[in-house]
Write an enzyme that holds these catalytic residues in place. Structure first.
Site, short mmCIF file in Angstrom:
data_model
loop_
_atom_site.label_atom_id
_atom_site.label_comp_id
_atom_site.label_asym_id
_atom_site.label_seq_id
_atom_site.Cartn_x
_atom_site.Cartn_y
_atom_site.Cartn_z
N ASP A 102 10.05 -1.59 -8.66
CA ASP A 102 11.13 -0.73 -9.16
C ASP A 102 12.26 -1.59 -9.74
OD1 ASP A 102 9.65 1.40 -8.07
OD2 ASP A 102 10.61 1.11 -6.12
N SER A 104 0.83 -1.21 0.00
CA SER A 104 0.00 0.00 0.00
C SER A 104 0.86 1.26 0.00
CB SER A 104 -0.90 0.01 1.24
OG SER A 104 -1.68 -1.16 1.32
N HIS A 148 10.32 4.18 -2.47
CA HIS A 148 9.42 3.64 -3.49
C HIS A 148 8.51 4.72 -4.06
CE1 HIS A 148 7.13 0.71 -5.72
NE2 HIS A 148 6.03 0.90 -5.02
#
Length: 332
Positions: free
Chosen positions: A152, A120, A180
């Protein structure tokens, strides 16, 4: 017996993630939780001829999540609202932070020994929220709390393969570290294995594409969604590596966003970065995060400049999560 729980299983990431988990022979029980539609998703998946038994749960005044989590070994959390055009990961903060906090409180109560994989967004802040909640409950194990930054890594592998002509992106290992979101994502192409030759005129655009690949998907879907399928794949890839490590497989390394002071090797990385949470390659084992691998010292000058930006942004993201976790409910 391996029981995996997907919290947010009926959503855009949750459904394909649950499908991939159901197909895995490593999982014996798959428990799905969401605020809507979970029984239907569970029934649909239960028709697939793989070993995992599937159950689906709705809130049921707080009892459903407890039933879903009971006996969990691994909990994957993709719950939350997706990004929309023009929306940054930070825009999602208040809604998704509240959802994650509530789920972590339930995990602390019902499944405190579980490995927790947070998808999340914004991960830079939701993982610190999770850590604070677990600390307050007296059950925080830094080796078992992970922010999933694998998307990523997957993007870096894929985009580099298209430049260097590698047909199978999985054959190239590229450390992607930091956080992130946006400029907190730092791909270390200089440490790719096997080594890759990125033309200098393509380097900046390649870095930018890894950092902002999510925007590319949001734009392409024209308001109809975000990076759900690729994120589901990335979440499954990391979950599968955790399960394999727990089962005793050696030599498994994958970048993840962790609480550095609680993981072997993390203190040196904390000293170098100035932050408590950071994504670096993590050696996984039966206890979770066995070792944080310091790849920062080998970064080249170009990468060091990117890292300085990441450190600054991460400090604010982390503090925002900690502040949210510690505010009384009525102030949020």
């Amino acid at each position: 017996m391996v029981k995996v729980v997907v919290a947010g299983a009926a959503g855009g990431i949750g459904q394909p993630l649950s499908l991939l988990l159901k197909a895995s022979p490593l999982i014996d029980e798959l428990s799905l939780y969401d605020v809507v539609n979970t029984p239907g998703v569970a029934t649909d998946l239960s028709h697939i001829s793989s070993p995992a038994e599937v159950t689906g749960y709705l809130p049921e005044n707080g009892e459903g999540v407890k039933k879903a989590l009971k006996g969990a070994n691994v909990v994957v959390i993709p719950a939350g609202i997706p990004r929309k055009p023009g929306m940054t990961r930070d825009d999602l903060f208040n809604i998704n932070a509240g959802i994650v906090k509530g789920l972590i409180q339930s995990i602390a109560e019902v499944a405190p020994e579980a490995y927790i994989l947070v998808i999340s967004n914004p991960v830079n802040s939701t993982v610190p929220i999770a850590a604070e909640v677990l600390k307050k409950a007296g059950v925080f194990n830094p080796k078992k709390l992970f922010g999933v930054t694998t998307l990523d890594v997957v993007r870096a592998e894929t985009f580099v393969a298209s430049i260097v002509g590698e047909k199978d992106p999985r054959k190239t290992t590229i450390p992607v570290i930091g956080g992130h979101s946006g400029e907190t994502i730092v791909p270390l192409f200089s440490q790719a294995s096997p080594s890759v030759d990125i033309p200098s005129d393509k380097l900046d655009s390649l870095v930018n594409r890894v950092q902002f690949g999510g925007d590319e998907v949001v734009k392409a879907k024209d308001g109809a969604g975000s990076a759900t399928l690729s994120m589901a794949y990335a979440g499954f890839r990391f979950a599968e590596k955790i399960i394999k490590a727990v089962k005793g497989e050696k030599g498994i390394v994958e970048p993840s966003y962790v609480y550095l002071p609680g993981v072997a090797g993390g203190d040196a990385i904390k000293e170098a970065t100035g932050v408590d949470f950071f994504s670096v390659p993590i050696e996984l084992g039966p206890d979770g995060a066995e070792k944080a691998i310091n790849v920062i010292s080998k970064a080249n000058d170009h990468e060091k400049k990117l890292l300085e930006v990441a450190y600054k942004d991460l400090k604010g993201n982390i503090q925002k999560g900690i502040d949210f976790a510690n505010k009384p409910a009525e102030q949020k």
